[in-house]
Design an enzyme around this catalytic site. Structure first.
Site, short mmCIF file in Angstrom:
data_model
loop_
_atom_site.label_atom_id
_atom_site.label_comp_id
_atom_site.label_asym_id
_atom_site.label_seq_id
_atom_site.Cartn_x
_atom_site.Cartn_y
_atom_site.Cartn_z
N ASP A 82 0.83 -1.22 -0.07
CA ASP A 82 0.15 -0.10 0.10
C ASP A 82 0.83 1.36 0.06
OD1 ASP A 82 -2.72 -0.59 -0.13
OD2 ASP A 82 -3.10 -0.77 1.88
N GLU A 140 -5.38 4.34 -2.91
CA GLU A 140 -7.04 4.66 -2.92
C GLU A 140 -7.26 5.80 -3.80
OE1 GLU A 140 -7.71 5.09 1.38
OE2 GLU A 140 -6.98 3.04 1.74
N GLU A 155 -14.01 -2.01 -1.48
CA GLU A 155 -14.40 -2.25 -0.05
C GLU A 155 -15.67 -1.56 0.48
OE1 GLU A 155 -11.05 -1.38 2.41
OE2 GLU A 155 -12.08 -1.46 4.25
N LYS A 182 -0.63 -0.17 -4.45
CA LYS A 182 -2.07 -0.01 -4.32
C LYS A 182 -2.42 1.41 -3.80
CE LYS A 182 -5.14 -2.09 -1.20
NZ LYS A 182 -5.59 -0.84 -0.46
O1 KIV Z 1 -4.72 -2.22 4.06
C1 KIV Z 1 -5.74 -3.03 3.84
O2 KIV Z 1 -5.45 -4.09 4.51
C2 KIV Z 1 -6.38 -2.79 2.70
C3 KIV Z 1 -7.42 -4.13 2.67
C4 KIV Z 1 -8.52 -3.57 3.65
C5 KIV Z 1 -7.93 -4.18 1.31
O3 KIV Z 1 -6.51 -1.98 1.87
#
Ligand code: KIV
Length: 305
Positions: free
Chosen positions: A87, A119, A186, A117
């Site tokens: 992330d 958002e 989500e 990833k």
């Molecule tokens: O940070 C995380 O674990 C996520 C999941 C909830 C998809 O983004």
């Protein structure tokens, strides 16, 4: 899919085309990542959820780039097959293209991630394109985006009214057009997630988004019941084991054994040659041990200590 072959971002697209469901689980450390990889999980996400489930914060907002890099390294070292996605944490990609590129590069070069990833929808499409053009596979994340929790005011299902549902559909298309390789949905109503999934060529991976997404992702602690006493498992999750209770019970039994002198026993102890011991005892008998330098002679220790 060949069980031994490494999962790739392009491979996820082929899985969707074949109708194979994608499995994804968060991971933050080496031993669990090894187990999950051995179990055959397709994608391991070093999610910024680590802020809550590993670091004790009450949201993902305090999580830093250094935190995610630190937790991505052992996960990347652990896998032989799974795709590792890391992330981009709060505000690490929102102030400009350069910032996003530099931080995504850190996750891949220092952390060893295979993809990142982020958002957000349409507004982040140019950022996604810039990353993809630099060779970085990008997962999008729509619906309840936890980095905006203070704007949402809580973990609420998103896209229930027509305007927000239409916005979500538009955001999903924008991410796909920008080159994202998959989108996490989500807390989105199941019928809306189903429509988005059908409309896109790239896979959707749901968490609280119903059964019709191309894959499912869960936070490992929720699947394993690894919650501290009084902790809670979200409604969209299904715990497959109660590790919290198992750990509590095991540690309490350990404490009982240590306090009662029942641990360790001979089975957990090590021996040495009798002749060495005899020589040691003989030497001690011949040379009475000298007081350690600085030790307080027994007569000067006040009574009761
Ligand atoms: O940070 C995380 O674990 C996520 C999941 C909830 C998809 O983004």
């Amino acid at each position: 899919m060949n069980e031994k072959r490494r999962v790739t971002a392009a491979g996820l697209l082929r899985m969707k085309a074949r109708g194979e469901r994608i499995t994804m689980l968060t991971a933050y450390a080496y031993p669990t990542a090894r187990l999950f990889d051995a179990a055959g999980v397709d994608v391991l996400l070093v999610g910024d959820s680590l802020g809550m489930v590993e670091l004790g914060f009450d949201s993902t907002v305090p999580v830093t780039m250094d935190d995610v890099v630190h937790h991505t390294r052992p996960v990347a070292r652990a896998v032989t097959r799974a795709l590792v996605v890391a992330d981009l944490p709060f505000m690490s990609y929102t102030t400009g293209r350069e910032q996003a590129l530099q931080n995504a590069a850190r996750l891949m070069q220092e952390g060893g991630a295979h993809a990142v990833k982020l958002e957000g929808g349409k507004a982040f499409a140019p950022t996604v394109t810039a990353l993809v053009e630099s060779g970085i596979p990008v997962f999008g994340h729509l619906g309840l985006t936890p980095q905006s929790i203070h704007r949402f005011g809580g973990h609420r299902v998103q896209g229930r009214d027509q305007a927000s549902a239409q916005r979500l559909v538009g955001d999903a298309h924008a991410l796909e057009d920008a080159g994202a390789c998959a989108i996490v949905l989500e807390l989105v109503p199941a019928p809306l997630a189903q429509r988005i999934t059908t409309a896109l060529k790239i896979p959707t991976i749901g968490i609280g988004a119903g059964p019709d997404c191309d894959g499912q992702v869960q936070v490992m602690h929720d699947v394993l019941g690894l919650v501290p006493p009084g902790g809670h498992i979200p409604r969209h999750a299904r715990p497959y084991v109660d590790l919290g209770s198992i750990i509590l019970d095991a540690v309490q039994r350990y404490l009982v054994d240590v306090r009662a002198g029942n641990f360790p026993t001979a089975a957990q102890s090590f021996t040495m040659e009798d002749s060495v011991l005899a020589a040691l005892d003989e030497a001690a008998r011949l040379v009475p041990s000298a007081p350690r330098p600085g030790a307080i002679p027994p007569s000067t220790v006040p009574p009761g200590e």
